[in-house]
Design an enzyme around this catalytic site. Structure first.
Site, PDB file in Angstrom:
ATOM      1  N   HIS A 293      -0.150   1.048   6.997  1.00 32.11           N
ATOM      2  CA  HIS A 293      -0.229   2.244   6.151  1.00 32.11           C
ATOM      3  C   HIS A 293      -0.942   3.381   6.878  1.00 32.11           C
ATOM      4  CE1 HIS A 293      -4.502   1.556   5.387  1.00 32.11           C
ATOM      5  NE2 HIS A 293      -4.252   0.332   4.934  1.00 32.11           N
ATOM      6  N   CYS A 320      -5.367  -4.798   6.544  1.00 33.46           N
ATOM      7  CA  CYS A 320      -4.231  -3.923   6.828  1.00 33.46           C
ATOM      8  C   CYS A 320      -4.294  -3.343   8.240  1.00 33.46           C
ATOM      9  CB  CYS A 320      -4.186  -2.787   5.813  1.00 33.46           C
ATOM     10  SG  CYS A 320      -3.893  -3.343   4.119  1.00 33.46           S
TER      11      CYS A 320
END
Length: 346
Positions: A293, A320
């Site tokens: 992301h 992430c």
């Protein structure tokens, strides 16, 4: 397979011709010797037909060429970092890409292991388990029970032997009662898995988009297949992976995973709270709660942030892979869901 079918057709035709000649009447102009010679020639022709061997690619067969589709914040092949240097591990990637191409040589039925947030039910306890630094149950290989899939030995469907990570792809080998027999793409052994933990992929599935995340050198590269053994490098950028800081932040797990889901805004909570902490833009999920992301936006801010000085430095995420927001959008648009792979190396 086409070569095999062609071989059978040729052999059938030769056999039929031989039988037709043997059934001809005595008045046929061909003598017995001539017919025997023809049958010998037919046999020789059969012996000369050889099934072609499927050639597997080696790392040295893989050709990488830079044709960037995203050219912001591009890093060099080798670049300085503090008092050392970092690099893109192209040789490691070549080995992985050769493997990815080879595993698609045959016609197979792909499935993906899925249990995001235990939506397919919490996996049963494995035979031998431990409590890790996060006080969670894990198998002896370190794979946590939460969000994972139980893997059973072929000889024991009562107690699972280990866990498989969400997002792992596997060959579907067959079904045995309420279980499916699978061979995970990165494992050497077959396992039995309850069917509810598997999602079949489309018969047309091909893996021509691969994202490499290097958690040691904190960079990310995207590559696209354009021909047999030919891959184009589409981007080379700094990234920030997950860190080992219990009880909330976890390392981005090594392995090969499928891009399973996309969210234009992935909302996250404040640590230890049910309160919204902000959002991460252009998020592509590949395993458990791990997404690729853009730069996180913490409340009360709402506007997106393009870049952060921390990208490409040290692990800072909860699991992430953080990117420049425009690069995460590039991946979001470029990598097809359930047909792109994320390979985490170090």
């Amino acid at each position: 397979m086409k070569h095999f079918v062609l071989l059978l057709s040729v052999i059938s035709l030769l056999v039929a011709c031989g039988r037709q000649r043997e059934a001809q009447v005595v008045g046929d102009s061909a003598t017995l010797g001539e017919r025997m010679e023809e049958k010998h020639d037919t046999l020789s022709a059969r012996e000369e037909i050889i099934l072609p061997e499927v050639s597997l690619l080696k790392a040295s067969d893989v050709i990488l060429a830079k044709e960037l589709l995203y050219d912001k914040y591009t890093l060099d092949d080798v670049y300085p970092y503090k008092d050392t240097v970092r690099s893109f591990k192209w040789e490691v990637m070549r080995k992985c890409l050769a493997y990815i191409e080879n595993m698609q040589q045959d016609s197979v039925r792909w499935v993906v292991l899925q249990n995001y947030r235990n939506l397919n039910s919490e996996a049963p306890l494995v035979r031998r388990y431990v409590r890790n630094a996060y006080h969670r149950v894990a198998d002896t290989l370190g794979v946590e029970r939460y969000q994972s899939v139980p893997l059973y030995l072929l000889t024991d469907t009562l107690t699972p032997e280990r866990y498989g990570r969400d997002g792992t792809i596997a060959y579907l080998q067959g079904r045995e009662g309420s279980f499916c027999r699978i061979l995970p793409a990165t494992f050497e052994e077959e396992w039995l898995v309850p069917e509810r933990y598997l999602k079949p992929l489309a018969d047309t599935t091909v893996f021509h988009h691969v994202i490499f995340v290097d958690r040691r050198d904190q960079n990310i590269a995207t590559l696209e297949r354009t021909g047999r053994g030919e891959w184009k490098i589409r981007s080379m950028n700094p990234a920030t992976t997950g860190r080992h800081v219990p009880p909330y932040a976890q390392e981005t797990p090594l392995g090969m995973y499928l891009v399973q889901q996309k969210k234009t805004r992935m909302v996250f909570l404040k640590d230890g709270s049910a309160e919204t902490g902000g959002y991460a833009p252009y998020a592509s999920r590949f395993t458990n709660g791990a997404y690729i992301h853009g730069v996180p936006v913490n409340v009360p801010r709402t506007a997106m942030i393009e870049y952060s000085w921390s990208l490409g430095t040290t692990p800072r995420s909860h699991m992430c892979v953080r990117n420049a927001t425009s690069h995460s959008k590039f991946i979001f648009d470029w990598a097809p869901v359930e047909q792109a792979l994320v390979v985490v190396i170090e």
